[in-house]
Design a protein around this motif. Structure first.
Motif, PDB file in Angstrom:
ATOM      1  N   MET A  46       0.699  -1.190  -0.054  1.00 25.92           N
ATOM      2  CA  MET A  46      -0.113  -0.066   0.030  1.00 25.92           C
ATOM      3  C   MET A  46       1.065   1.306  -0.002  1.00 25.92           C
ATOM      4  O   MET A  46       0.718   2.229  -0.906  1.00 25.92           O
ATOM      5  CB  MET A  46      -0.962  -0.100   1.178  1.00 25.92           C
ATOM      6  CG  MET A  46      -2.050  -1.053   1.233  1.00 25.92           C
ATOM      7  SD  MET A  46      -2.956  -1.197   2.781  1.00 25.92           S
ATOM      8  CE  MET A  46      -3.881   0.111   2.812  1.00 25.92           C
ATOM      9  N   SER A  49       2.795   1.739  -3.454  1.00 25.30           N
ATOM     10  CA  SER A  49       1.887   2.291  -4.506  1.00 25.30           C
ATOM     11  C   SER A  49       1.382   3.694  -4.547  1.00 25.30           C
ATOM     12  O   SER A  49       1.417   4.458  -5.545  1.00 25.30           O
ATOM     13  CB  SER A  49       0.416   1.279  -4.315  1.00 25.30           C
ATOM     14  OG  SER A  49       0.647   0.040  -4.674  1.00 25.30           O
ATOM     15  N   GLU A  50       1.146   4.154  -3.183  1.00 26.22           N
ATOM     16  CA  GLU A  50       1.231   5.422  -2.892  1.00 26.22           C
ATOM     17  C   GLU A  50       2.181   6.565  -3.226  1.00 26.22           C
ATOM     18  O   GLU A  50       2.221   7.496  -3.907  1.00 26.22           O
ATOM     19  CB  GLU A  50       0.439   5.892  -1.264  1.00 26.22           C
ATOM     20  CG  GLU A  50       0.299   7.163  -1.183  1.00 26.22           C
ATOM     21  CD  GLU A  50      -0.760   7.859  -1.851  1.00 26.22           C
ATOM     22  OE1 GLU A  50      -0.964   9.246  -2.067  1.00 26.22           O
ATOM     23  OE2 GLU A  50      -1.725   7.183  -2.570  1.00 26.22           O
ATOM     24  N   ARG A  53       2.505   6.720  -6.861  1.00 23.88           N
ATOM     25  CA  ARG A  53       1.844   7.694  -7.425  1.00 23.88           C
ATOM     26  C   ARG A  53       1.999   9.085  -7.180  1.00 23.88           C
ATOM     27  O   ARG A  53       1.939   9.884  -7.944  1.00 23.88           O
ATOM     28  CB  ARG A  53       0.135   7.666  -6.584  1.00 23.88           C
ATOM     29  CG  ARG A  53      -1.011   8.295  -7.135  1.00 23.88           C
ATOM     30  CD  ARG A  53      -2.135   8.169  -6.297  1.00 23.88           C
ATOM     31  NE  ARG A  53      -2.182   8.808  -5.034  1.00 23.88           N
ATOM     32  CZ  ARG A  53      -2.425  10.098  -4.983  1.00 23.88           C
ATOM     33  NH1 ARG A  53      -2.803  10.781  -6.122  1.00 23.88           N
ATOM     34  NH2 ARG A  53      -2.200  10.601  -3.845  1.00 23.88           N
ATOM     35  N   GLN A  54       2.662   9.293  -6.011  1.00 23.20           N
ATOM     36  CA  GLN A  54       3.050  10.752  -5.704  1.00 23.20           C
ATOM     37  C   GLN A  54       4.243  11.326  -6.432  1.00 23.20           C
ATOM     38  O   GLN A  54       4.537  12.285  -7.071  1.00 23.20           O
ATOM     39  CB  GLN A  54       3.436  10.804  -4.093  1.00 23.20           C
ATOM     40  CG  GLN A  54       2.507  10.523  -3.391  1.00 23.20           C
ATOM     41  CD  GLN A  54       1.620  11.862  -3.197  1.00 23.20           C
ATOM     42  OE1 GLN A  54       1.845  13.121  -3.551  1.00 23.20           O
ATOM     43  NE2 GLN A  54       0.155  11.640  -2.762  1.00 23.20           N
ATOM     44  N   GLN A 132      -6.379   5.060   5.489  1.00 23.45           N
ATOM     45  CA  GLN A 132      -5.836   5.769   4.383  1.00 23.45           C
ATOM     46  C   GLN A 132      -4.988   6.965   4.892  1.00 23.45           C
ATOM     47  O   GLN A 132      -3.985   7.318   4.474  1.00 23.45           O
ATOM     48  CB  GLN A 132      -6.997   6.397   3.606  1.00 23.45           C
ATOM     49  CG  GLN A 132      -6.419   7.118   2.182  1.00 23.45           C
ATOM     50  CD  GLN A 132      -5.396   6.361   1.509  1.00 23.45           C
ATOM     51  OE1 GLN A 132      -5.779   5.365   1.246  1.00 23.45           O
ATOM     52  NE2 GLN A 132      -4.476   7.007   1.158  1.00 23.45           N
ATOM     53  N   VAL A 135      -1.516   5.464   5.810  1.00 20.83           N
ATOM     54  CA  VAL A 135      -0.748   5.311   4.577  1.00 20.83           C
ATOM     55  C   VAL A 135      -0.281   6.582   4.071  1.00 20.83           C
ATOM     56  O   VAL A 135       0.914   6.696   3.701  1.00 20.83           O
ATOM     57  CB  VAL A 135      -1.713   4.568   3.312  1.00 20.83           C
ATOM     58  CG1 VAL A 135      -1.013   4.682   1.994  1.00 20.83           C
ATOM     59  CG2 VAL A 135      -1.861   3.075   3.778  1.00 20.83           C
ATOM     60  N   THR A 136      -1.128   7.649   4.078  1.00 24.38           N
ATOM     61  CA  THR A 136      -0.833   9.116   3.623  1.00 24.38           C
ATOM     62  C   THR A 136       0.406   9.588   4.510  1.00 24.38           C
ATOM     63  O   THR A 136       1.424  10.092   4.013  1.00 24.38           O
ATOM     64  CB  THR A 136      -2.002  10.127   3.646  1.00 24.38           C
ATOM     65  OG1 THR A 136      -2.825   9.571   2.890  1.00 24.38           O
ATOM     66  CG2 THR A 136      -1.378  11.441   3.266  1.00 24.38           C
ATOM     67  N   THR A 139       3.827   7.625   3.763  1.00 22.94           N
ATOM     68  CA  THR A 139       4.270   7.605   2.757  1.00 22.94           C
ATOM     69  C   THR A 139       4.936   9.337   2.500  1.00 22.94           C
ATOM     70  O   THR A 139       5.949   9.375   1.733  1.00 22.94           O
ATOM     71  CB  THR A 139       2.996   7.669   1.489  1.00 22.94           C
ATOM     72  OG1 THR A 139       2.619   6.456   1.479  1.00 22.94           O
ATOM     73  CG2 THR A 139       3.772   8.357   0.205  1.00 22.94           C
TER      74      THR A 139
END
Length: 151
Positions: A46, A49-50, A53-54, A132, A135-136, A139
């Motif tokens: 997870m 993946s984030e 994306r960033q 979420q 995860v944020t 990340t």
């Protein structure tokens, strides 16, 4: 960029701008502590993946480097070194391994790339919104580490 046909096509056109490989290190087991091992791997997936994306366009997220927990560390080190050699030979200047497996932390100095270790958090019973947010937050911390290594 992810390990997909679409993203690889873009990578081939923009190769000179993509210099960072992110490799999740994911343990496998079917017996002892299997739920916590799977949970740690799921959490790492997870996060990466984030992260991808960033940093899309700068970071290439490779498929997980998977290994059985029963595999010797020497075998794992040989295989991860081979992976890293192949990636650096093909233009990757920065290699980041992401894991929640503490065994890698003990061998961090021997790794040919940078280890980003995360404490595994059991997410299976968490509310989706709270999951979420974690995860944020995780990340964001990793993003700062990548930017610092690039400087």
């Amino acid at each position: 960029m992810k390990w997909t046909v679409k993203d690889v096509a873009v990578y081939l056109q923009e190769k000179e701008y993509v210099d960072t490989a992110v490799i999740p290190l994911v343990p496998l087991a079917l017996e002892k502590n299997v739920k916590s091992i799977v949970s740690g791997g799921e959490f790492v997936q997870m996060i990466v993946s984030e992260l991808e994306r960033q940093f899309k366009g700068r970071v290439f997220l490779f498929p997980p480097f998977t290994y059985f927990v029963s595999e010797s560390m020497e075998e794992k080190m040989k295989r991860i070194t081979d992976w890293t050699s192949e990636l650096t030979a093909n233009g990757m200047k920065h290699i980041f391994y992401v894991t929640s497996d503490t065994e890698w932390k003990a061998r961090e100095a021997d790794l040919p790339g940078a280890l980003l270790w995360l404490p595994s958090l059991p997410l299976e019973h968490m509310d989706e919104k709270y999951k979420q947010q974690i995860v944020t937050d995780q990340t964001s911390q990793l993003m700062n580490l990548l930017v610092a290594k690039w400087s």
